[in-house]
Motif scaffolding. Structure first.
Motif, PDB file in Angstrom:
ATOM      1  N   SER A 163       4.130   2.319  -5.706  1.00  0.00           N
ATOM      2  CA  SER A 163       3.584   1.217  -4.911  1.00  0.00           C
ATOM      3  C   SER A 163       2.316   1.679  -4.208  1.00  0.00           C
ATOM      4  O   SER A 163       2.200   2.853  -3.838  1.00  0.00           O
ATOM      5  N   ASN A 164       1.363   0.772  -4.022  1.00  0.00           N
ATOM      6  CA  ASN A 164       0.167   1.110  -3.249  1.00  0.00           C
ATOM      7  C   ASN A 164       0.236   0.546  -1.833  1.00  0.00           C
ATOM      8  O   ASN A 164      -0.768   0.514  -1.114  1.00  0.00           O
ATOM      9  N   ALA A 165       1.412   0.100  -1.430  1.00  0.00           N
ATOM     10  CA  ALA A 165       1.591  -0.457  -0.086  1.00  0.00           C
ATOM     11  C   ALA A 165       1.693   0.656   0.953  1.00  0.00           C
ATOM     12  O   ALA A 165       2.163   1.760   0.656  1.00  0.00           O
ATOM     13  N   GLU A 166       1.261   0.374   2.170  1.00  0.00           N
ATOM     14  CA  GLU A 166       1.349   1.373   3.233  1.00  0.00           C
ATOM     15  C   GLU A 166       2.794   1.679   3.583  1.00  0.00           C
ATOM     16  O   GLU A 166       3.149   2.817   3.880  1.00  0.00           O
ATOM     17  N   ALA A 176       9.238   6.702  -8.668  1.00  0.00           N
ATOM     18  CA  ALA A 176       9.999   5.766  -7.842  1.00  0.00           C
ATOM     19  C   ALA A 176       9.315   4.409  -7.925  1.00  0.00           C
ATOM     20  O   ALA A 176       8.215   4.234  -7.396  1.00  0.00           O
ATOM     21  N   THR A 177       9.955   3.474  -8.595  1.00  0.00           N
ATOM     22  CA  THR A 177       9.316   2.188  -8.836  1.00  0.00           C
ATOM     23  C   THR A 177       9.960   1.056  -8.051  1.00  0.00           C
ATOM     24  O   THR A 177      11.177   0.903  -8.038  1.00  0.00           O
ATOM     25  N   PRO A 178       9.149   0.238  -7.402  1.00  0.00           N
ATOM     26  CA  PRO A 178       9.644  -1.021  -6.848  1.00  0.00           C
ATOM     27  C   PRO A 178       9.868  -2.016  -7.987  1.00  0.00           C
ATOM     28  O   PRO A 178       9.608  -1.693  -9.156  1.00  0.00           O
ATOM     29  N   LEU A 218       1.101   0.449 -10.429  1.00  0.00           N
ATOM     30  CA  LEU A 218       1.703   1.469 -11.274  1.00  0.00           C
ATOM     31  C   LEU A 218       1.330   1.252 -12.739  1.00  0.00           C
ATOM     32  O   LEU A 218       1.029   2.207 -13.463  1.00  0.00           O
ATOM     33  N   LYS A 219       1.326  -0.004 -13.175  1.00  0.00           N
ATOM     34  CA  LYS A 219       0.952  -0.294 -14.563  1.00  0.00           C
ATOM     35  C   LYS A 219      -0.489   0.156 -14.829  1.00  0.00           C
ATOM     36  O   LYS A 219      -0.785   0.707 -15.900  1.00  0.00           O
TER      37      LYS A 219
END
Length: 399
Positions: free
Chosen positions: A9-12, A72-74, A84-85
């Motif tokens: 994830s690129n979320a904070e 670790a994937t959401p 991620l893709k």
């Protein structure tokens, strides 16, 4: 073992980051895990150069040297995140760090089913041509209700969940051990030991083989000395203190940069003939080809092999015992790769020391006895990380 953990994830704020951080801390005695981010990777565009992204270079360089990868994937809309893709697209187009790399998938989500659909999709992607990862079959770790799963310190609350996670990680460790036997080293190209490709820190105004290289380069660069303070990562020391610190190390230390220039060695107060890896002041700055000029061609090939192996990331280090007829000496050499901030190869630091006193101290302190083991006079040791050869950076040989 060394693993890298990819935050999907690129979320904070990410529970998948929290999961990887928990794995890193809680299972640190089983393996070393470095958690890597994807938040600054641009959207995949085949018209752009992947090397323009610092984070992509870092991911690539870390992954090719890792024994395995944990992703670790959401789960977003029944699949993995767009971020991620995009990373997987970048790392399967011109470069292929996932190829033949053992991969474990974990995931955390707000809902009961964890990230089951995203993990199933990710397995298909990792199996695609260009990616070609060795994904551990089954062994799914799905952390549901992630908001309630962690305490305030980031620890997983449920003991049953921790036990199951440990089982999954133990399975992955075993899987990596099996898959590693199939690993093919990256081919080693011919090394330039003549320093013909200057890097950003190369001082080109002085010939590397000039015996007064240190003094001349110091004058050109305005190199500090004496009681001038130097800010380091975790401290502030004067140049004199740094020199004292390095000279006091119970090892002979050497540094050659990624241009194969011999830049530094410590223990200058010693008589060169008493050193386990003989060095003299005029060698500082020299080309490695000059440092090793007295070696036969077959030994020079060994030097190139050590450098190429570390440069390629085929091994993190190379170790060897230099044969010695003195039973009180185990002349041990450790060649360790060093890396720039983006994870690319920055040269070799070499540690040379007599391991015998350390071994004797350990046996005496613990009351143990050495039975069998390596042949101290032939240089035999662990075949994966060893080489019976001359000193790759300083030209040391049997004394």
């Amino acid at each position: 073992m060394k693993f890298v953990g990819l935050v999907g994830s690129n979320a904070e704020q990410s529970y998948n980051r929290k999961l990887l951080e928990y794995i890193r801390k809680h299972f640190k005695t089983k393996f070393e895990l470095e958690v890597l981010e994807i938040d600054k990777v641009p959207m995949f565009n085949q018209d752009q150069n992947w090397q323009d992204s610092f984070q992509l270079r870092l991911l690539y360089n870390k992954m090719i040297r890792a024994d395995g990868v944990i992703i670790a994937t959401p789960e977003h809309n029944h699949t993995i995140t767009a971020a991620l893709k995009s990373v997987l697209e970048w790392l399967s187009f011109e470069v292929h760090p996932f190829e033949n790399k053992p991969v474990m998938i974990v995931g955390a989500s707000y809902y009961d089913q964890g990230t089951s659909r995203a993990q199933a999709h990710l397995r298909k992607i990792l199996d695609a041509p260009g990616v070609s990862a060795y994904t551990l079959p089954g062994n799914e770790f799905l952390l549901g209700k992630a908001k309630e799963a962690f305490d305030d310190e980031g620890n997983i609350i449920s003991e049953a969940t921790i036990t199951f996670l440990e089982t999954c990680l133990d399975n992955f460790i075993s899987y990596v051990g099996v898959v590693s036997t199939l690993k093919k080293p990256r081919p080693i190209e011919k090394e330039d030991l003549d320093c013909k490709h200057p890097i950003s820190t190369t001082v080109t105004e002085v010939d590397p083989d000039d015996p007064e290289w240190v003094d001349k380069v110091a004058e050109i660069t305005g190199a500090v000395s004496g009681d001038t303070y130097v800010k380091l990562d975790h401290g502030i020391l004067t140049v004199d203190q740094i020199n004292m610190f390095l000279k006091a190390m119970p090892f002979e230390l050497t540094y050659a940069d990624d241009n194969n220039q011999f830049l530094y060695y410590n223990n200058t107060h010693q008589d060169p003939d008493t050193m386990y890896a003989k060095r003299i002041p005029s060698q500082s700055g020299s080309r490695l080809s000059t440092v090793h000029h007295s070696l036969p061609p077959t030994r020079m090939k060994n030097v190139e092999w050590v450098i190429g192996t570390l440069r390629n990331g085929n091994q993190e280090y190379v170790r060897t015992l230099i044969p010695n007829s003195n039973p009180a000496v185990l002349n041990t050499h450790n060649y360790q790769a060093m890396y720039y901030p983006d994870g690319s190869y920055a040269g070799i630091n070499e540690i040379v020391f007599n391991f015998k006193p350390w071994l004797d101290w350990y046996l005496q302190t613990t009351g143990q006895t050495l039975v069998g083991g390596a042949d101290a006079t032939s240089g035999a040791s662990d075949s994966r990380h060893s080489l019976n050869t001359a000193d790759a950076t300083s030209g040391a040989s049997q004394h």
